[in-house]
Scaffold this motif. Structure first.
Motif, PDB file in Angstrom:
ATOM      1  N   MET A  69     -31.390  36.117   4.577  1.00  8.40           N
ATOM      2  CA  MET A  69     -32.731  36.239   5.167  1.00  8.40           C
ATOM      3  C   MET A  69     -32.737  37.168   6.375  1.00  8.40           C
ATOM      4  O   MET A  69     -31.697  37.429   6.979  1.00  8.40           O
TER       5      MET A  69
ATOM      6  N   ILE B  17     -31.880  28.506  17.528  1.00 10.99           N
ATOM      7  CA  ILE B  17     -32.412  29.662  16.792  1.00 10.99           C
ATOM      8  C   ILE B  17     -33.435  30.404  17.647  1.00 10.99           C
ATOM      9  O   ILE B  17     -33.355  31.626  17.811  1.00 10.99           O
ATOM     10  N   LYS B  18     -34.394  29.659  18.212  1.00 14.01           N
ATOM     11  CA  LYS B  18     -35.458  30.316  18.992  1.00 14.01           C
ATOM     12  C   LYS B  18     -34.879  31.034  20.209  1.00 14.01           C
ATOM     13  O   LYS B  18     -35.246  32.172  20.515  1.00 14.01           O
TER      14      LYS B  18
ATOM     15  N   PHE C 143     -37.907  33.385   9.218  1.00 14.60           N
ATOM     16  CA  PHE C 143     -37.045  34.209   8.366  1.00 14.60           C
ATOM     17  C   PHE C 143     -37.611  34.278   6.951  1.00 14.60           C
ATOM     18  O   PHE C 143     -38.167  33.307   6.440  1.00 14.60           O
TER      19      PHE C 143
ATOM     20  N   TYR D  52     -34.257  25.980   5.496  1.00 13.94           N
ATOM     21  CA  TYR D  52     -34.244  25.731   6.942  1.00 13.94           C
ATOM     22  C   TYR D  52     -34.772  26.927   7.737  1.00 13.94           C
ATOM     23  O   TYR D  52     -35.710  26.810   8.514  1.00 13.94           O
ATOM     24  N   TYR D  53     -34.162  28.094   7.562  1.00 15.95           N
ATOM     25  CA  TYR D  53     -34.502  29.253   8.404  1.00 15.95           C
ATOM     26  C   TYR D  53     -35.935  29.762   8.253  1.00 15.95           C
ATOM     27  O   TYR D  53     -36.498  30.267   9.223  1.00 15.95           O
TER      28      TYR D  53
ATOM     29  N   VAL E   9     -29.584  36.564   8.645  1.00 18.06           N
ATOM     30  CA  VAL E   9     -28.808  35.341   8.589  1.00 18.06           C
ATOM     31  C   VAL E   9     -28.477  35.015   7.141  1.00 18.06           C
ATOM     32  O   VAL E   9     -29.256  35.317   6.230  1.00 18.06           O
TER      33      VAL E   9
ATOM     34  N   GLY F 291     -27.901  31.666   5.267  1.00 14.55           N
ATOM     35  CA  GLY F 291     -28.026  30.255   5.594  1.00 14.55           C
ATOM     36  C   GLY F 291     -28.906  29.492   4.635  1.00 14.55           C
ATOM     37  O   GLY F 291     -29.308  30.002   3.586  1.00 14.55           O
ATOM     38  N   HIS F 292     -29.212  28.266   5.047  1.00 18.42           N
ATOM     39  CA  HIS F 292     -29.991  27.371   4.185  1.00 18.42           C
ATOM     40  C   HIS F 292     -31.403  27.908   3.976  1.00 18.42           C
ATOM     41  O   HIS F 292     -32.170  28.056   4.926  1.00 18.42           O
TER      42      HIS F 292
ATOM     43  N   GLY G 100     -33.102  24.053  16.069  1.00 18.57           N
ATOM     44  CA  GLY G 100     -34.311  24.873  16.229  1.00 18.57           C
ATOM     45  C   GLY G 100     -34.333  25.598  17.560  1.00 18.57           C
ATOM     46  O   GLY G 100     -34.681  26.773  17.638  1.00 18.57           O
TER      47      GLY G 100
ATOM     48  N   ARG H 244     -38.509  28.147   8.429  1.00 19.89           N
ATOM     49  CA  ARG H 244     -39.305  27.450   9.456  1.00 19.89           C
ATOM     50  C   ARG H 244     -39.463  28.297  10.718  1.00 19.89           C
ATOM     51  O   ARG H 244     -40.387  28.098  11.494  1.00 19.89           O
ATOM     52  N   TYR H 245     -38.477  29.170  10.933  1.00 19.05           N
ATOM     53  CA  TYR H 245     -38.469  29.978  12.161  1.00 19.05           C
ATOM     54  C   TYR H 245     -38.859  31.431  11.896  1.00 19.05           C
ATOM     55  O   TYR H 245     -38.626  32.300  12.727  1.00 19.05           O
TER      56      TYR H 245
END
Ligand SMILES: CC(C)(COP(=O)(O)OP(=O)(O)OC[C@H]1O[C@@H](n2cnc3c(N)ncnc32)[C@H](O)[C@@H]1OP(=O)(O)O)[C@@H](O)C(=O)NCCC(=O)NCCS
Length: 91
Positions: A66, A17-18, A46, A40-41, A34, A36-37, A14, A43-44
Motif C-alpha cells: 500500500m 502510524i499517524k 493507505f 488495517y492500514y 507499507v 502490511g495488513h 494508530g 484506516r489511515y
C-alpha cells in the motif's frame, strides 16, 4: 511496526502510524509505502500501491502493498519498482 501483545487495541498502533506519517511529511517526504495488513492500514488512508502502478521487487499480495500520498497528487503519474534491500526480504 509492532505493539506488545498486552498493549494492543489501545490505539498505540494508530498513533504510531499517524505520528510517523506526520514526521515524514514535515521534512518534505511526499509519500509513504507499507507492506502490511490490508484490513488495517486503509484506516489511515493507505490504498493499494497498484492503483498508481507502483510495484515491489518481490512478490506480495496486491492488497498488502500500500501507499499514501503525504502531499496531494504526489503519486499521480508516478510508476516504477520500489527496491527494498535484501535484509528486508529475508525477514
Ligand atoms: C498491527 C498492530 C501494530 C496494531 O497495533 P494496535 O496498537 O493494537 O493498534 P490500534 O489499537 O491502533 O488499533 C487496533 C485495531 O486494529 C485492528 N487490527 C489489529 N491487527 C489487525 C490486523 N492484522 N488486521 C486487521 N485489523 C487489525 C484491531 O482489531 C483493532 O480494531 P478495532 O479498533 O475495530 O477494535 C498490532 O496488532 C501488532 O503489533 N501486531 C503484530 C505485529 C504486526 O502484525 N505488525 C504489522 C506488520 S504490517
Amino acid at each position: 511496526m509492532a505493539v506488545k501483545p498486552g498493549l494492543q487495541k489501545k490505539g498505540i498502533g494508530g498513533k504510531l502510524i499517524k505520528e510517523g506519517l506526520k514526521r515524514a511529511a514535515e521534512p518534505g517526504f511526499e509519500s509513504a509505502i507499507v507492506v502490511g495488513h490490508p484490513q488495517y492500514y486503509p484506516r489511515y488512508g493507505f490504498e493499494k500501491a497498484s492503483k498508481w502502478g507502483i510495484k515491489l521487487n518481490f512478490e506480495v499480495p496486491d492488497e498488502a502493498f500500500m501507499a499514501i500520498e503525504l502531499k496531494k497528487d504526489s503519486l499521480k503519474g508516478k510508476k516504477g519498482v520500489i527496491e527494498l534491500p535484501q535484509p528486508y526480504m529475508e525477514c
